[in-house]
Design a protein around this motif. Structure first.
Motif, PDB file in Angstrom:
ATOM      1  N   ALA A  93      -5.858  17.154  10.845  1.00 44.02           N
ATOM      2  CA  ALA A  93      -6.452  16.084  11.636  1.00 44.02           C
ATOM      3  C   ALA A  93      -7.450  15.277  10.815  1.00 44.02           C
ATOM      4  CB  ALA A  93      -7.140  16.671  12.871  1.00 44.02           C
ATOM      5  N   THR A  94      -8.224  15.961   9.973  1.00 45.10           N
ATOM      6  CA  THR A  94      -9.213  15.265   9.137  1.00 45.10           C
ATOM      7  C   THR A  94      -8.537  14.320   8.156  1.00 45.10           C
ATOM      8  OG1 THR A  94     -10.767  17.121   9.306  1.00 45.10           O
ATOM      9  CG2 THR A  94     -11.088  15.580   7.480  1.00 45.10           C
ATOM     10  N   VAL A  95      -7.473  14.797   7.511  1.00 42.43           N
ATOM     11  CA  VAL A  95      -6.732  13.926   6.590  1.00 42.43           C
ATOM     12  C   VAL A  95      -6.153  12.733   7.349  1.00 42.43           C
ATOM     13  CG1 VAL A  95      -4.721  13.768   5.062  1.00 42.43           C
ATOM     14  CG2 VAL A  95      -6.219  15.777   4.959  1.00 42.43           C
ATOM     15  N   GLY A  96      -5.656  13.002   8.560  1.00 41.05           N
ATOM     16  CA  GLY A  96      -5.114  11.914   9.370  1.00 41.05           C
ATOM     17  C   GLY A  96      -6.144  10.837   9.640  1.00 41.05           C
ATOM     18  N   VAL A  97      -7.340  11.247  10.032  1.00 38.10           N
ATOM     19  CA  VAL A  97      -8.395  10.274  10.313  1.00 38.10           C
ATOM     20  C   VAL A  97      -8.778   9.500   9.054  1.00 38.10           C
ATOM     21  CG1 VAL A  97     -10.821  10.025  11.001  1.00 38.10           C
ATOM     22  CG2 VAL A  97      -9.304  11.546  12.293  1.00 38.10           C
ATOM     23  N   LEU A  98      -8.795  10.167   7.907  1.00 39.09           N
ATOM     24  CA  LEU A  98      -9.151   9.493   6.654  1.00 39.09           C
ATOM     25  C   LEU A  98      -8.149   8.397   6.295  1.00 39.09           C
ATOM     26  CD1 LEU A  98     -10.311  12.521   4.462  1.00 39.09           C
ATOM     27  CD2 LEU A  98     -11.735  10.775   5.556  1.00 39.09           C
ATOM     28  N   PHE A  99      -6.918   8.548   6.761  1.00 38.07           N
ATOM     29  CA  PHE A  99      -5.893   7.543   6.471  1.00 38.07           C
ATOM     30  C   PHE A  99      -5.555   6.692   7.694  1.00 38.07           C
ATOM     31  CE2 PHE A  99      -5.420  10.200   2.806  1.00 38.07           C
ATOM     32  CZ  PHE A  99      -4.957   9.362   1.809  1.00 38.07           C
ATOM     33  N   THR A 125     -11.511   1.970   9.834  1.00 37.78           N
ATOM     34  CA  THR A 125     -10.557   2.058   8.735  1.00 37.78           C
ATOM     35  C   THR A 125     -11.035   3.128   7.773  1.00 37.78           C
ATOM     36  OG1 THR A 125      -9.990  -0.283   8.912  1.00 37.78           O
ATOM     37  CG2 THR A 125      -9.379   0.834   6.874  1.00 37.78           C
ATOM     38  N   GLY A 126     -10.291   4.226   7.677  1.00 36.71           N
ATOM     39  CA  GLY A 126     -10.678   5.331   6.817  1.00 36.71           C
ATOM     40  C   GLY A 126     -10.545   4.977   5.352  1.00 36.71           C
ATOM     41  N   PRO A 127     -11.181   5.741   4.477  1.00 35.84           N
ATOM     42  CA  PRO A 127     -11.106   5.443   3.042  1.00 35.84           C
ATOM     43  C   PRO A 127      -9.685   5.490   2.498  1.00 35.84           C
ATOM     44  CG  PRO A 127     -12.147   7.587   3.461  1.00 35.84           C
ATOM     45  CD  PRO A 127     -12.063   6.883   4.763  1.00 35.84           C
ATOM     46  N   GLY A 128      -8.861   6.377   3.032  1.00 32.96           N
ATOM     47  CA  GLY A 128      -7.469   6.428   2.584  1.00 32.96           C
ATOM     48  C   GLY A 128      -6.713   5.174   2.967  1.00 32.96           C
ATOM     49  N   ALA A 129      -6.944   4.700   4.206  1.00 30.49           N
ATOM     50  CA  ALA A 129      -6.302   3.455   4.647  1.00 30.49           C
ATOM     51  C   ALA A 129      -6.804   2.264   3.840  1.00 30.49           C
ATOM     52  CB  ALA A 129      -6.559   3.239   6.139  1.00 30.49           C
ATOM     53  N   GLN A 130      -8.071   2.279   3.447  1.00 31.21           N
ATOM     54  CA  GLN A 130      -8.612   1.190   2.630  1.00 31.21           C
ATOM     55  C   GLN A 130      -7.911   1.110   1.286  1.00 31.21           C
ATOM     56  OE1 GLN A 130     -12.844   1.786   2.367  1.00 31.21           O
ATOM     57  NE2 GLN A 130     -13.190   1.424   4.561  1.00 31.21           N
ATOM     58  N   LEU A 131      -7.586   2.266   0.709  1.00 34.02           N
ATOM     59  CA  LEU A 131      -6.847   2.279  -0.564  1.00 34.02           C
ATOM     60  C   LEU A 131      -5.454   1.683  -0.413  1.00 34.02           C
ATOM     61  CD1 LEU A 131      -7.791   5.840  -1.908  1.00 34.02           C
ATOM     62  CD2 LEU A 131      -8.671   3.633  -2.699  1.00 34.02           C
ATOM     63  N   LEU A 132      -4.930   1.736   0.819  1.00 31.81           N
ATOM     64  CA  LEU A 132      -3.589   1.207   1.097  1.00 31.81           C
ATOM     65  C   LEU A 132      -3.660  -0.142   1.789  1.00 31.81           C
ATOM     66  CD1 LEU A 132      -1.936   4.533   2.371  1.00 31.81           C
ATOM     67  CD2 LEU A 132      -1.714   3.497   0.104  1.00 31.81           C
ATOM     68  N   ASP A 133      -4.760  -0.869   1.558  1.00 28.35           N
ATOM     69  CA  ASP A 133      -4.957  -2.202   2.144  1.00 28.35           C
ATOM     70  C   ASP A 133      -4.899  -2.185   3.669  1.00 28.35           C
ATOM     71  OD1 ASP A 133      -5.240  -3.432  -0.347  1.00 28.35           O
ATOM     72  OD2 ASP A 133      -3.060  -3.638  -0.573  1.00 28.35           O
ATOM     73  N   GLY A 134      -5.442  -1.131   4.269  1.00 31.88           N
ATOM     74  CA  GLY A 134      -5.514  -1.050   5.723  1.00 31.88           C
ATOM     75  C   GLY A 134      -4.302  -0.430   6.385  1.00 31.88           C
ATOM     76  N   LEU A 135      -3.300  -0.012   5.615  1.00 29.38           N
ATOM     77  CA  LEU A 135      -2.084   0.581   6.183  1.00 29.38           C
ATOM     78  C   LEU A 135      -2.416   1.923   6.843  1.00 29.38           C
ATOM     79  CD1 LEU A 135       1.010   0.229   6.420  1.00 29.38           C
ATOM     80  CD2 LEU A 135       1.219   1.569   4.316  1.00 29.38           C
ATOM     81  N   ASP A 136      -2.067   2.073   8.096  1.00 33.99           N
ATOM     82  CA  ASP A 136      -2.375   3.272   8.871  1.00 33.99           C
ATOM     83  C   ASP A 136      -1.191   4.236   8.841  1.00 33.99           C
ATOM     84  OD1 ASP A 136      -2.915   5.224  10.729  1.00 33.99           O
ATOM     85  OD2 ASP A 136      -3.514   3.859  12.323  1.00 33.99           O
TER      86      ASP A 136
END
Length: 486
Positions: A432-438, A445-456
């Motif tokens: 769940a934590t990894v999910g929220v980060l992306f 917008t989690g840090p993982g999603a930010q690396l992917l230009d906002g892709l959820d």
């Protein structure tokens, strides 16, 4: 070990009428008292979805900037993915005789199963509030259109009227709920088909959208697809509310999986697509305020207004009922001192309070979208663990040990350590934590999603991680068998 009783349902068992208050909460339902079938699952999913609170989910991808073909494809793919996640969640409850959160105690521990209880309660309250809100909006719109009467007080009264109806049906329980949904399929279905002709003149299949809210067509498409998928998969924690009334001696797991999959794919997917159709009609006319229900009321011929009221009021009530019914079950299992009936009353009051809060702060629609996408990061890995655990566990459960928490006792096969299987809960927490980060939406917008230009891609990653790690749990913390102490 106390397994399920696989005797044939007694033919002489007393039959309850659909309008008799259901006596069962989350305690084990004896085989002879289970009268439902997979057909009723399809009825619930089809009948409860023909309303604005579901339709609006298909409308939202267009508001995010997608064109017709983009939004329609997001609905199709999202409906298939969400239905695939939903389908296997219904096979556990017929074996345990209780709902999915209580059943999950076999894997999370009888205390750890509160995770599922809270997830179901959250999703149920959100949809119940959305159903009451859209139903009230339809009723207010009709009064405004026909009698030029509109005020905040009238709107609040309309919400209250719908809440009372929802409460009555929810309290009566499963039989009444199925009867209401069965009525909705032909009646609300005809209203939606007629709507294709009423609004079809404004439909432009070449509408290409634009102004993507999430920055690009790809990000917006993925977010829309995941919104649709998460809406259907969010039913997973409480599919057992319905399937616990099905006898495993008369209906196979395969028939339950099939009913839930096609019920999700077409029962929810059809109204989603109607919402997308309306979204294109709406934005093709140059409107941008996003008031779907208001626009439907303002532009409909007078003869169609009663149909819109029916979709909002009657069908909205049908959708809210399955959610307040589920929340009532969860509340009664969370607070064992409350009966299902009293807990359902509490759930209905809570849903109504959310509607009034959303009305005054004008936040209910965007809030629902964001909460659902975030909630999926917690519910999808829980669903994956539940299904894998069931496949590994086999068809027999210690149904008495699952009820330890409800009886305020300790011990039993599923007690693990202090009532919690720490390994399972830990894996769920990691996923769940990894999910929220992306995760990414207009709130967060989690840090993982930010690396992917906002892709959820949050809940997809969360599900994959849970599926990869959970099979290790059997060698970490196997279920213990011990006595039950009061």
């Amino acid at each position: 070990m106390t397994g399920i009783d696989l005797r044939d349902p007694a033919a002489e068992a007393p039959q309850r009428t659909r309008f008799e208050i259901e006596p069962f909460g989350t305690e084990h339902i004896p085989i002879e008292d289970r009268k439902s079938s997979p057909r009723n699952l399809r009825t619930i999913l089809f009948g409860s979805s023909l309303t604005f609170s579901v339709i609006i989910m298909g409308f939202l991808p267009v508001t995010l900037g997608l064109g017709w073909w983009q939004a329609a494809s997001a609905v199709v793919v999202g409906s298939a993915l969400g239905s695939a996640l939903l389908a296997p969640t219904g096979v556990v409850a017929p074996r345990t005789g209780t709902n999915n959160p209580v059943s999950s105690g076999a894997f999370f521990g009888v205390g750890g199963r509160l995770i599922g209880t809270l997830l179901e309660a959250a999703a149920s309250l959100i949809f119940a509030a959305l159903s009451i809100w859209t139903g009230g909006a339809a009723l207010v719109g009709a009064l405004d259109r026909m009698f030029a009467v509109h005020s905040d007080m009238i709107e609040l009264i309309c919400y209250g009227v719908i809440s009372v109806i929802v409460t009555v049906v929810s309290v009566f329980g499963h039989g009444s709920m199925v009867a209401v949904q069965r009525l909705m399929i032909p009646t609300a279905g005809i209203c939606l088909i007629a709507g294709l002709f009423v609004y079809g003149g404004d439909f432009d299949p070449s509408y290409s959208g634009g102004g993507y809210v999430l920055g690009s067509a790809l990000n917006t498409w993925v977010a829309s697809m995941l919104l649709i998928a998460s809406t259907i998969s969010s039913l997973g924690p409480y599919s057992g509310d319905w399937t616990r009334h099905i006898s495993p001696t008369t209906h196979s797991d395969r028939s339950i999986v099939r009913a839930l999959f096609f019920g999700g794919l077409f029962g929810l997917g059809g109204p989603f697509m109607w919402g997308t159709f309306i979204g294109v009609c709406f934005y093709s006319t140059g409107l941008t305020d996003g008031d779907m229900v208001g626009w439907l009321m303002r532009t409909a011929p007078l003869w169609y207004v009663p149909a819109l009221v029916f979709l909002g009021l009657a069908s909205g009530t049908a959708q809210a009922v399955i959610n307040t019914y589920g929340t009532g079950l969860d509340t009664s299992s969370l607070i064992p001192a409350l009966s299902r009936t009293r807990a359902t009353l509490v759930a209905c009051l809570a849903a109504t309070a959310l509607v009034y809060l959303g009305h005054f702060y004008d936040t209910i629609e965007p809030s629902v979208t964001n909460v659902l996408t975030l909630l999926a990061n917690f519910s999808v890995p829980w669903i994956v663990i539940l299904v894998i655990g069931h496949l590994r566990n086999g068809p027999v459960y210690d149904t008495d040990a699952l009820q330890v928490f409800n009886r305020r006792e300790t011990g039993g096969r599923y007690w693990y350590t202090g009532g919690v299987n720490a390994a399972t809960v830990g894996i769920w927490g990691i996923a769940a934590t990894v999910g929220v980060l992306f995760a990414g939406n207009t709130w967060f917008t989690g840090p993982g999603a930010q690396l992917l230009d906002g892709l959820d891609i949050g809940f997809v990653l969360a599900g994959l991680i849970a599926g990869a790690l959970y099979p290790l749990v059997g060698t970490i913390a196997p279920a213990r068998t011990e006595g039950v102490a009061a």
